[in-house]
Design an enzyme around this catalytic site. Structure first.
Site, PDB file in Angstrom:
ATOM      1  N   SER A  53      37.769  41.622  43.194  1.00  0.00           N
ATOM      2  CA  SER A  53      38.084  40.317  42.631  1.00  0.00           C
ATOM      3  C   SER A  53      36.912  39.382  42.916  1.00  0.00           C
ATOM      4  O   SER A  53      36.417  39.302  44.040  1.00  0.00           O
ATOM      5  CB  SER A  53      39.357  39.757  43.283  1.00  0.00           C
ATOM      6  OG  SER A  53      39.642  38.467  42.806  1.00  0.00           O
ATOM      7  N   GLY A  56      32.600  39.505  39.207  1.00  0.00           N
ATOM      8  CA  GLY A  56      31.947  39.104  37.969  1.00  0.00           C
ATOM      9  C   GLY A  56      32.254  40.009  36.798  1.00  0.00           C
ATOM     10  O   GLY A  56      31.690  39.843  35.707  1.00  0.00           O
ATOM     11  N   LYS A  57      33.169  40.949  36.982  1.00  0.00           N
ATOM     12  CA  LYS A  57      33.446  41.923  35.915  1.00  0.00           C
ATOM     13  C   LYS A  57      34.042  41.269  34.665  1.00  0.00           C
ATOM     14  O   LYS A  57      33.680  41.637  33.543  1.00  0.00           O
ATOM     15  CB  LYS A  57      34.339  43.053  36.424  1.00  0.00           C
ATOM     16  CG  LYS A  57      35.659  42.603  36.991  1.00  0.00           C
ATOM     17  CD  LYS A  57      36.379  43.761  37.685  1.00  0.00           C
ATOM     18  CE  LYS A  57      37.695  43.277  38.275  1.00  0.00           C
ATOM     19  NZ  LYS A  57      37.481  42.257  39.350  1.00  0.00           N
ATOM     20  N   SER A 125      41.128  47.866  39.478  1.00  0.00           N
ATOM     21  CA  SER A 125      41.380  49.319  39.459  1.00  0.00           C
ATOM     22  C   SER A 125      40.752  49.993  40.676  1.00  0.00           C
ATOM     23  O   SER A 125      39.790  50.736  40.550  1.00  0.00           O
ATOM     24  CB  SER A 125      40.877  49.940  38.154  1.00  0.00           C
ATOM     25  OG  SER A 125      39.565  49.538  37.831  1.00  0.00           O
TER      26      SER A 125
END
Length: 217
Positions: A53, A56-57, A125
């Site tokens: 978390s 920056g995804k 994930s």
């Protein structure tokens, strides 16, 4: 033609799952993924962003989608928070619920790939096994795992949603990176240093996607 899938007989008329299994059929359609890919002018696949978390995804997935869309690529972005407002609104954050969350996302992604789209996902994930299950849903070459590798200290300093602060205060048990493990991808298809700029990361992503035929070489 329709083919009946593994039927399960039961003498119990109240057994809903068995009766459902008896009546589930797979319908083959005239149009298939290959035809849709031809019409779209590019292959269909999943670009799966994983990371802590605050890594920056979501930002990278959104930026990449904009670039691909501007180049005529048929895309759709699945965001973890957005899906928990609808499709996965009944799920919590226990280990079992997290696994079910990723399973649902994988199945939705598979349908979208069949529709000929380039699907981008942004989910923590944290478990390798769950990410592998999604990969196995797809045909070879249809799943690109992108590891956004950002140190925990950096993610915690960013803390855009205030989640790390809550986790440190004990208000969010089983929070990934604090008291729940994140299993780093051992061999991601694309590795991104989360400390580098968005622009550099997008350049690397576009370069690799050319090898997948998404963009012209």
């Amino acid at each position: 033609m329709s083919q009946i899938k593994n039927s399960v007989s039961s003498d119990d008329p109240g057994n809903i799952s068995n009766h459902a299994a008896n009546n589930i059929v797979w319908h083959s359609h005239v149009l298939d993924r290959k035809q849709r890919e031809t019409a779209n002018g590019h292959p269909a696949l999943v670009i799966w962003f994983t990371g802590l978390s605050g890594s920056g995804k979501s930002t990278l997935a959104g930026a990449l989608e904009q670039v691909l869309f501007s180049r005529g690529i048929k895309t759709y972005l699945l965001d973890g928070d957005n899906l928990r407002h609808g499709l996965c609104s009944d799920l919590g954050f226990t280990e079992i619920d997290r696994q079910e969350n990723i399973r649902r996302v994988g199945e939705v992604s598979k349908l979208m790939v069949d529709a000929g789209l380039v699907v981008l996902t942004a989910f923590i994930s944290p478990n390798r096994a769950e990410r592998q299950k999604v990969r196995e849903l797809m045909a070879s070459g249809q799943f690109i795992e992108v590891h956004v590798d950002t140190p925990l200290a950096v993610c915690e300093a960013r803390d855009p949603k205030g989640l790390y602060k809550k986790a440190r205060a004990g208000e969010l048990p089983h929070f990934t990176g604090i008291d729940a493990a994140y299993e780093t991808p051992e061999h991601p298809d694309i590795y991104l240093d989360g400390a580098q700029s968005v622009e550099l990361s997008i350049e690397k992503l576009l370069f690799v996607l050319k090898n997948y035929g998404i963009l012209p070489a």
